[in-house]
Design an enzyme around this catalytic site. Sequence first.
Site, PDB file in Angstrom:
ATOM      1  CE1 TYR A  49      53.652 -24.539  58.277  1.00  6.96           C
ATOM      2  CE2 TYR A  49      52.168 -22.707  58.659  1.00  6.96           C
ATOM      3  CZ  TYR A  49      53.203 -23.281  57.948  1.00  6.96           C
ATOM      4  OH  TYR A  49      53.776 -22.586  56.912  1.00  6.96           O
ATOM      5  CE  LYS A  68      50.048 -26.928  53.413  1.00  2.51           C
ATOM      6  NZ  LYS A  68      49.714 -25.545  53.701  1.00  2.51           N
ATOM      7  CG  ASP A 110      45.375 -25.792  61.431  1.00  2.00           C
ATOM      8  OD1 ASP A 110      44.900 -26.367  60.433  1.00  2.00           O
ATOM      9  OD2 ASP A 110      46.387 -25.065  61.381  1.00  2.00           O
ATOM     10  NE  ARG A 150      40.266  -2.909  51.031  1.00  2.00           N
ATOM     11  CZ  ARG A 150      39.563  -2.024  51.739  1.00  2.00           C
ATOM     12  NH1 ARG A 150      38.936  -2.402  52.840  1.00  2.00           N
ATOM     13  NH2 ARG A 150      39.492  -0.765  51.362  1.00  2.00           N
TER      14      ARG A 150
HETATM   15  N1  PLP Z   1      47.961 -24.785  59.262  1.00  2.00           N
HETATM   16  C1  PLP Z   1      48.659 -25.880  58.922  1.00  2.00           C
HETATM   17  C2  PLP Z   1      48.468 -27.145  59.706  1.00  2.00           C
HETATM   18  C3  PLP Z   1      49.552 -25.852  57.847  1.00  2.00           C
HETATM   19  O1  PLP Z   1      50.255 -26.945  57.522  1.00  2.00           O
HETATM   20  C4  PLP Z   1      49.705 -24.632  57.129  1.00  2.00           C
HETATM   21  C5  PLP Z   1      50.664 -24.547  55.994  1.00  2.00           C
HETATM   22  O2  PLP Z   1      51.483 -25.431  55.782  1.00  2.00           O
HETATM   23  C6  PLP Z   1      48.977 -23.523  57.519  1.00  2.00           C
HETATM   24  C7  PLP Z   1      48.095 -23.628  58.581  1.00  2.00           C
HETATM   25  C8  PLP Z   1      49.141 -22.204  56.806  1.00  2.00           C
HETATM   26  O3  PLP Z   1      48.530 -22.244  55.556  1.00  2.00           O
HETATM   27  P1  PLP Z   1      48.960 -21.363  54.282  1.00  2.00           P
HETATM   28  O4  PLP Z   1      50.317 -21.837  53.856  1.00  2.00           O
HETATM   29  O5  PLP Z   1      47.865 -21.614  53.288  1.00  2.00           O
HETATM   30  O6  PLP Z   1      49.015 -19.935  54.731  1.00  2.00           O
END
Ligand code: PLP
Length: 368
Positions: free
Chosen positions: A98, A193, A168, A46
């Site tokens: 998101y 992604k 982000d 961890r």
């Molecule tokens: N930020 C954005 C813009 C996203 O589209 C997503 C997921 O779709 C996330 C964060 C969260 O990522 P994760 O699904 O890998 O936890």
Amino acid sequence: MRDGTRVIHAGLPTPAQGAAFLPGPTFAGAYHAAGDPVTAPFTYGRFHNPTWERYEQALSELEGGPAVVFASGMAAVTAIFGTVLRPGDIVVLPSDSYYTIRLLADGYFTEMGIRVKKVPTVGNGQLQQLAGAKLLWLESPSNPGLDVCDIAALVAAAHDAGVLVAVDNTTATVLGQRPLALGADFSLASDTKALTGHADLILGHVAVREQAWADRLRTWRTQTGAVPGPMEVWLAHRSLATLELRLERQCQNALAIAKFLQTRPEVQQVRYPGLPDDPAHAVAARQMQRFGSVLNFTLADRSSAERFLAASQLLYEATSFGGLYTTAERRARWGGDAIPDSFIRFNAGCENVEDVLADLAQALNSKR
Ligand code: PLP
């Protein structure tokens, strides 16, 4: 060095006789660590893992600052909120970010005494809400609306007001946009992604300008246990090598698909920051190196959107985006975003675009 070369070599160890270019994953819950633990490079799974370290090294080289890998994009988001925000602090979020990030802020973090202000990405609206804030959160292009804000201008105003800035960068990836170079304190992404791009793992990371924040984020990861599995991280590192190749094809496909959709009478509005007539194009062209794989469009109504998705032979109807498979979904099926019922979020994959365009044409023509 150019991007395609950088991603292939990022984070790889110095070549050694008989060794793999990218050493395989280290699977270890515990490491052999006799005596005083400070004498052992690795002790417990961890706390640290050599596979994480190589991937973090790769991300640091590409992002331009130390990076920390997390079990998911949301684990990365939570780590920033958790290390930066204290009761009474204000965080300014995009109202079109998101949606799980907004749920987390409005739920747990509000209960913990954090004040959340939300402003749309379009028009740099967040500039008006900086006074007294601790953290400005940007998502550009925003998911799923694909609005864009002027990151450098917002960072300058935020820093003048003593506000930290996190971007982000999931939709763009580090080859599409460099948040740390634009002045941000934190650059984070869901590596689930486009960064890894094969729709086969869940992962996230944060890169920072100051080492002290990387140390705090790493402590957060160790103590909360938001650790990724070594296999996922190794797969991510292997996939990173093709990021430039994948993005070149995906961005070309996305632009061709967006232009094609603009010619179709069934399609009401198409958004892609790479389209010269897109409202976001001017700012995007100033701050982005590539416009990404995601576009969106609206059809006449919900049933037209459902018919279109069902008629396609090539698209995966799937949430998430960024991968080498062309995917689409009627985003409103999830709720939580201010979008029409017929809004389609679309990810351009790496297929030959002629095949995708032929499939889209027949799916739009479909009357059943
Ligand atoms: N930020 C954005 C813009 C996203 O589209 C997503 C997921 O779709 C996330 C964060 C969260 O990522 P994760 O699904 O890998 O936890």
